[in-house]
Design a protein around this motif. Structure first.
Motif, PDB file in Angstrom:
ATOM      1  N   VAL A 102       0.870  -1.262  -0.104  1.00  0.00           N
ATOM      2  CA  VAL A 102       0.122   0.002   0.191  1.00  0.00           C
ATOM      3  C   VAL A 102       1.099   1.124   0.153  1.00  0.00           C
ATOM      4  CG1 VAL A 102      -1.575   1.234   1.233  1.00  0.00           C
ATOM      5  CG2 VAL A 102      -1.896  -1.369   1.256  1.00  0.00           C
ATOM      6  N   LEU A 103       0.672   2.423  -0.776  1.00  0.00           N
ATOM      7  CA  LEU A 103       1.308   3.531  -0.820  1.00  0.00           C
ATOM      8  C   LEU A 103       0.431   4.246   0.385  1.00  0.00           C
ATOM      9  CD1 LEU A 103       3.370   5.684  -1.711  1.00  0.00           C
ATOM     10  CD2 LEU A 103       1.606   6.325  -3.572  1.00  0.00           C
ATOM     11  N   TRP A 104       0.620   4.908   1.338  1.00  0.00           N
ATOM     12  CA  TRP A 104      -0.250   5.210   2.418  1.00  0.00           C
ATOM     13  C   TRP A 104       0.440   6.581   2.855  1.00  0.00           C
ATOM     14  CZ3 TRP A 104       1.016   5.750   7.986  1.00  0.00           C
ATOM     15  CH2 TRP A 104      -0.083   6.023   8.723  1.00  0.00           C
ATOM     16  N   SER A 183      -1.160  -4.741   6.245  1.00  0.00           N
ATOM     17  CA  SER A 183      -1.527  -5.309   7.785  1.00  0.00           C
ATOM     18  C   SER A 183      -0.947  -4.238   8.671  1.00  0.00           C
ATOM     19  CB  SER A 183      -0.435  -6.542   7.914  1.00  0.00           C
ATOM     20  OG  SER A 183       0.757  -6.166   7.827  1.00  0.00           O
ATOM     21  N   GLN A 184      -0.183  -3.150   8.185  1.00  0.00           N
ATOM     22  CA  GLN A 184       0.116  -2.251   9.229  1.00  0.00           C
ATOM     23  C   GLN A 184      -0.885  -1.100   9.489  1.00  0.00           C
ATOM     24  OE1 GLN A 184       4.071  -1.513   7.048  1.00  0.00           O
ATOM     25  NE2 GLN A 184       4.810  -1.410   9.344  1.00  0.00           N
ATOM     26  N   VAL A 185      -1.885  -0.886   8.276  1.00  0.00           N
ATOM     27  CA  VAL A 185      -2.695   0.082   8.309  1.00  0.00           C
ATOM     28  C   VAL A 185      -4.052  -0.105   8.487  1.00  0.00           C
ATOM     29  CG1 VAL A 185      -1.160   1.834   7.294  1.00  0.00           C
ATOM     30  CG2 VAL A 185      -2.400   0.269   5.957  1.00  0.00           C
ATOM     31  N   ILE A 186      -4.439  -1.500   8.152  1.00  0.00           N
ATOM     32  CA  ILE A 186      -5.660  -1.778   8.249  1.00  0.00           C
ATOM     33  C   ILE A 186      -6.345  -1.865   9.713  1.00  0.00           C
ATOM     34  CG2 ILE A 186      -5.404  -4.267   8.441  1.00  0.00           C
ATOM     35  CD1 ILE A 186      -7.559  -4.887   6.132  1.00  0.00           C
ATOM     36  N   GLY A 187      -7.624  -1.779   9.876  1.00  0.00           N
ATOM     37  CA  GLY A 187      -8.130  -1.516  11.269  1.00  0.00           C
ATOM     38  C   GLY A 187      -8.920  -2.746  11.393  1.00  0.00           C
ATOM     39  N   LYS A 188      -9.574  -2.808  12.849  1.00  0.00           N
ATOM     40  CA  LYS A 188     -10.399  -4.035  13.469  1.00  0.00           C
ATOM     41  C   LYS A 188     -11.535  -4.128  12.211  1.00  0.00           C
ATOM     42  CE  LYS A 188      -9.146  -3.429  17.970  1.00  0.00           C
ATOM     43  NZ  LYS A 188      -9.630  -3.265  19.453  1.00  0.00           N
ATOM     44  N   GLU A 189     -11.948  -3.123  11.673  1.00  0.00           N
ATOM     45  CA  GLU A 189     -13.238  -3.329  10.607  1.00  0.00           C
ATOM     46  C   GLU A 189     -12.753  -3.920   9.468  1.00  0.00           C
ATOM     47  OE1 GLU A 189     -11.372   0.541  10.125  1.00  0.00           O
ATOM     48  OE2 GLU A 189     -12.257  -0.553  12.200  1.00  0.00           O
ATOM     49  N   GLY A 190     -11.551  -4.297   9.133  1.00  0.00           N
ATOM     50  CA  GLY A 190     -11.190  -4.774   7.872  1.00  0.00           C
ATOM     51  C   GLY A 190     -10.746  -3.794   6.820  1.00  0.00           C
ATOM     52  N   THR A 233      -3.582 -23.253  10.549  1.00  0.00           N
ATOM     53  CA  THR A 233      -4.826 -23.909  11.254  1.00  0.00           C
ATOM     54  C   THR A 233      -5.819 -22.707  11.082  1.00  0.00           C
ATOM     55  OG1 THR A 233      -4.294 -22.504  13.418  1.00  0.00           O
ATOM     56  CG2 THR A 233      -3.488 -24.889  13.060  1.00  0.00           C
ATOM     57  N   PRO A 234      -7.044 -23.217  11.050  1.00  0.00           N
ATOM     58  CA  PRO A 234      -8.378 -22.117  10.567  1.00  0.00           C
ATOM     59  C   PRO A 234      -8.309 -21.153  11.719  1.00  0.00           C
ATOM     60  CG  PRO A 234      -9.082 -24.387  10.524  1.00  0.00           C
ATOM     61  CD  PRO A 234      -7.919 -24.441  11.083  1.00  0.00           C
ATOM     62  N   LYS A 235      -7.723 -21.178  12.783  1.00  0.00           N
ATOM     63  CA  LYS A 235      -7.708 -20.090  13.812  1.00  0.00           C
ATOM     64  C   LYS A 235      -6.734 -18.954  13.433  1.00  0.00           C
ATOM     65  CE  LYS A 235      -8.320 -20.601  18.318  1.00  0.00           C
ATOM     66  NZ  LYS A 235      -8.064 -20.897  19.682  1.00  0.00           N
ATOM     67  N   ALA A 236      -5.427 -19.543  13.040  1.00  0.00           N
ATOM     68  CA  ALA A 236      -4.507 -18.505  12.760  1.00  0.00           C
ATOM     69  C   ALA A 236      -4.757 -17.970  11.446  1.00  0.00           C
ATOM     70  CB  ALA A 236      -3.049 -19.370  12.621  1.00  0.00           C
ATOM     71  N   ARG A 237      -5.211 -18.564  10.325  1.00  0.00           N
ATOM     72  CA  ARG A 237      -5.597 -18.163   9.136  1.00  0.00           C
ATOM     73  C   ARG A 237      -6.701 -17.006   9.145  1.00  0.00           C
ATOM     74  NH1 ARG A 237      -4.103 -21.334   4.560  1.00  0.00           N
ATOM     75  NH2 ARG A 237      -6.246 -20.810   3.523  1.00  0.00           N
ATOM     76  N   ALA A 238      -7.622 -17.067  10.128  1.00  0.00           N
ATOM     77  CA  ALA A 238      -8.695 -16.273  10.174  1.00  0.00           C
ATOM     78  C   ALA A 238      -8.007 -14.714  10.836  1.00  0.00           C
ATOM     79  CB  ALA A 238      -9.776 -16.581  11.371  1.00  0.00           C
ATOM     80  N   VAL A 239      -7.147 -14.865  11.585  1.00  0.00           N
ATOM     81  CA  VAL A 239      -6.273 -13.820  11.972  1.00  0.00           C
ATOM     82  C   VAL A 239      -5.560 -13.422  10.899  1.00  0.00           C
ATOM     83  CG1 VAL A 239      -4.245 -13.029  13.588  1.00  0.00           C
ATOM     84  CG2 VAL A 239      -6.143 -14.494  14.393  1.00  0.00           C
ATOM     85  N   ILE A 240      -4.888 -13.961  10.013  1.00  0.00           N
ATOM     86  CA  ILE A 240      -3.940 -13.525   9.091  1.00  0.00           C
ATOM     87  C   ILE A 240      -4.909 -12.793   8.032  1.00  0.00           C
ATOM     88  CG2 ILE A 240      -2.724 -14.272   7.185  1.00  0.00           C
ATOM     89  CD1 ILE A 240      -1.532 -16.727   9.118  1.00  0.00           C
ATOM     90  N   LYS A 241      -6.037 -13.377   7.628  1.00  0.00           N
ATOM     91  CA  LYS A 241      -6.908 -12.773   6.665  1.00  0.00           C
ATOM     92  C   LYS A 241      -7.295 -11.512   7.239  1.00  0.00           C
ATOM     93  CE  LYS A 241     -10.902 -13.623   3.870  1.00  0.00           C
ATOM     94  NZ  LYS A 241     -11.816 -14.872   3.343  1.00  0.00           N
ATOM     95  N   ALA A 242      -7.772 -11.413   8.394  1.00  0.00           N
ATOM     96  CA  ALA A 242      -8.127  -9.933   9.158  1.00  0.00           C
ATOM     97  C   ALA A 242      -7.470  -8.983   8.919  1.00  0.00           C
ATOM     98  CB  ALA A 242      -8.708 -10.380  10.460  1.00  0.00           C
ATOM     99  N   TYR A 243      -5.851  -9.219   9.007  1.00  0.00           N
ATOM    100  CA  TYR A 243      -4.894  -8.168   8.839  1.00  0.00           C
ATOM    101  C   TYR A 243      -4.717  -7.982   7.220  1.00  0.00           C
ATOM    102  CZ  TYR A 243      -4.141  -7.262  13.572  1.00  0.00           C
ATOM    103  OH  TYR A 243      -4.189  -6.953  14.821  1.00  0.00           O
ATOM    104  N   GLY A 244      -5.590  -8.226   6.369  1.00  0.00           N
ATOM    105  CA  GLY A 244      -5.629  -8.165   4.891  1.00  0.00           C
ATOM    106  C   GLY A 244      -4.575  -8.843   4.056  1.00  0.00           C
ATOM    107  N   TYR A 245      -4.061  -9.877   4.641  1.00  0.00           N
ATOM    108  CA  TYR A 245      -3.221 -10.933   3.703  1.00  0.00           C
ATOM    109  C   TYR A 245      -4.309 -11.542   2.875  1.00  0.00           C
ATOM    110  CZ  TYR A 245       0.783  -9.558   6.714  1.00  0.00           C
ATOM    111  OH  TYR A 245       1.805  -8.856   7.394  1.00  0.00           O
ATOM    112  N   ASP A 246      -3.554 -12.340   1.730  1.00  0.00           N
ATOM    113  CA  ASP A 246      -4.211 -13.350   1.166  1.00  0.00           C
ATOM    114  C   ASP A 246      -3.729 -14.531   1.722  1.00  0.00           C
ATOM    115  OD1 ASP A 246      -5.934 -11.626  -0.575  1.00  0.00           O
ATOM    116  OD2 ASP A 246      -4.368 -11.558  -2.260  1.00  0.00           O
ATOM    117  N   LEU A 247      -4.479 -15.604   1.360  1.00  0.00           N
ATOM    118  CA  LEU A 247      -3.942 -16.958   1.940  1.00  0.00           C
ATOM    119  C   LEU A 247      -3.688 -17.870   0.857  1.00  0.00           C
ATOM    120  CD1 LEU A 247      -6.893 -17.398   4.626  1.00  0.00           C
ATOM    121  CD2 LEU A 247      -4.459 -16.696   4.889  1.00  0.00           C
ATOM    122  N   ASP A 248      -2.632 -18.656   0.895  1.00  0.00           N
ATOM    123  CA  ASP A 248      -2.194 -19.475   0.007  1.00  0.00           C
ATOM    124  C   ASP A 248      -3.342 -20.600  -0.541  1.00  0.00           C
ATOM    125  OD1 ASP A 248      -0.265 -20.516  -1.998  1.00  0.00           O
ATOM    126  OD2 ASP A 248       0.179 -22.247  -0.272  1.00  0.00           O
TER     127      ASP A 248
END
Length: 248
Positions: A102-104, A183-190, A233-248
């Motif tokens: 992201v350019l921010w 991931s550094q600038v995305i908020g809790k609301e995604g 794991t699904p729990k970790a992947r949910a956190v990763i996705k919430a921070y704006g990453y794509d999943l493999d």
């Protein structure tokens, strides 16, 4: 009495099985990794001690004998090199996330939705993580190169040691804008709720595949492989996705 003895024995056994792992973590993954490490400890009893930095510096430190058991990298190249050097266990390698650039700007009126600010040059300083050490810095540099603006912007680039410092330069106003991880600038609301930004199109920089791998020091630690596996794991992947990453 016998029941109490049994409970005590089981508690001692669980503590004996619990382990502590030293983990080198890419700076861009700091926030999600703190959450994942806490969940990992609750779910497994194993404790992950986290250190944050750049892939390039971690590679040099690991080669020099730094006591890390696991690398949660910002790229795939660093694990490649560690395997080639005989310093990591190839079979434990996992792609845990695909990063976004992201350019921010911390100000709402600086970055437009198409990134034209880079062509117009209406700024004094642009923060960029050192491309020789940080994959997001290299991605930002490549994006400017493909846009044909790198040469013009070069004199105004302020190099940061890592992506965390890049964010700090922009957040503090020392640089009007900079290339950071989503991931550094995305908020809790995604979504990004502060400042102004441009989501850099994926075709402007190489895909940022982020791999985790067990290092030689962690080869005989079940907790080291357990942590790398836990990232999938699904729990970790949910956190990763919430921070704006794509999943493999």
């Amino acid at each position: 009495m016998k029941f109490a003895t049994l409970i005590a024995a089981l508690s001692f056994s669980a503590c004996a099985l619990a382990d502590e792992v030293q983990v080198a973590v890419a700076a861009n993954f700091s926030a999600p990794m703190k959450i994942i490490a806490a969940d990992f400890e609750k779910d497994t009893g194993h404790k992950a001690q986290l250190a944050f930095g750049t892939a390039g510096k971690f590679f040099a430190q690991i080669k020099a004998g730094a006591p890390f058991d696991v690398l949660v990298s910002s790229d795939k190249d660093t694990p490649d090199k560690l395997v080639a050097e005989g310093l990591a266990v190839e079979s434990t390698r996992r792609t845990y996330a695909i990063g976004k650039l992201v350019l921010w700007s911390a100000r709402p009126d600086v970055v437009d939705a198409k990134g034209e600010v880079l062509r117009k040059g209406d700024f004094k300083h642009l923060a960029l993580a050192n491309p020789k050490l940080a994959v997001y810095g290299a991605a930002g540099q490549e994006a400017m190169k493909r846009m044909g603006v790198l040469e013009a912007i070069q004199p105004r680039i302020v190099l940061a040691e890592n992506i965390t410092q890049t964010y700090q330069f922009v957040a503090s106003g020392n640089a009007e804008l900079g290339f950071v991880a989503l991931s550094q600038v995305i908020g809790k609301e995604g979504r990004i709720s502060e400042g102004s930004y441009w989501m850099v199109p994926a075709e402007l920089y190489p895909q940022i595949r982020q791999d985790a791998i067990v290092l030689n020091l962690g080869r005989d630690k079940p907790a080291a492989k357990a942590l790398v596996d836990y990232l999938k794991t699904p729990k970790a992947r949910a956190v990763i996705k919430a921070y704006g990453y794509d999943l493999d």
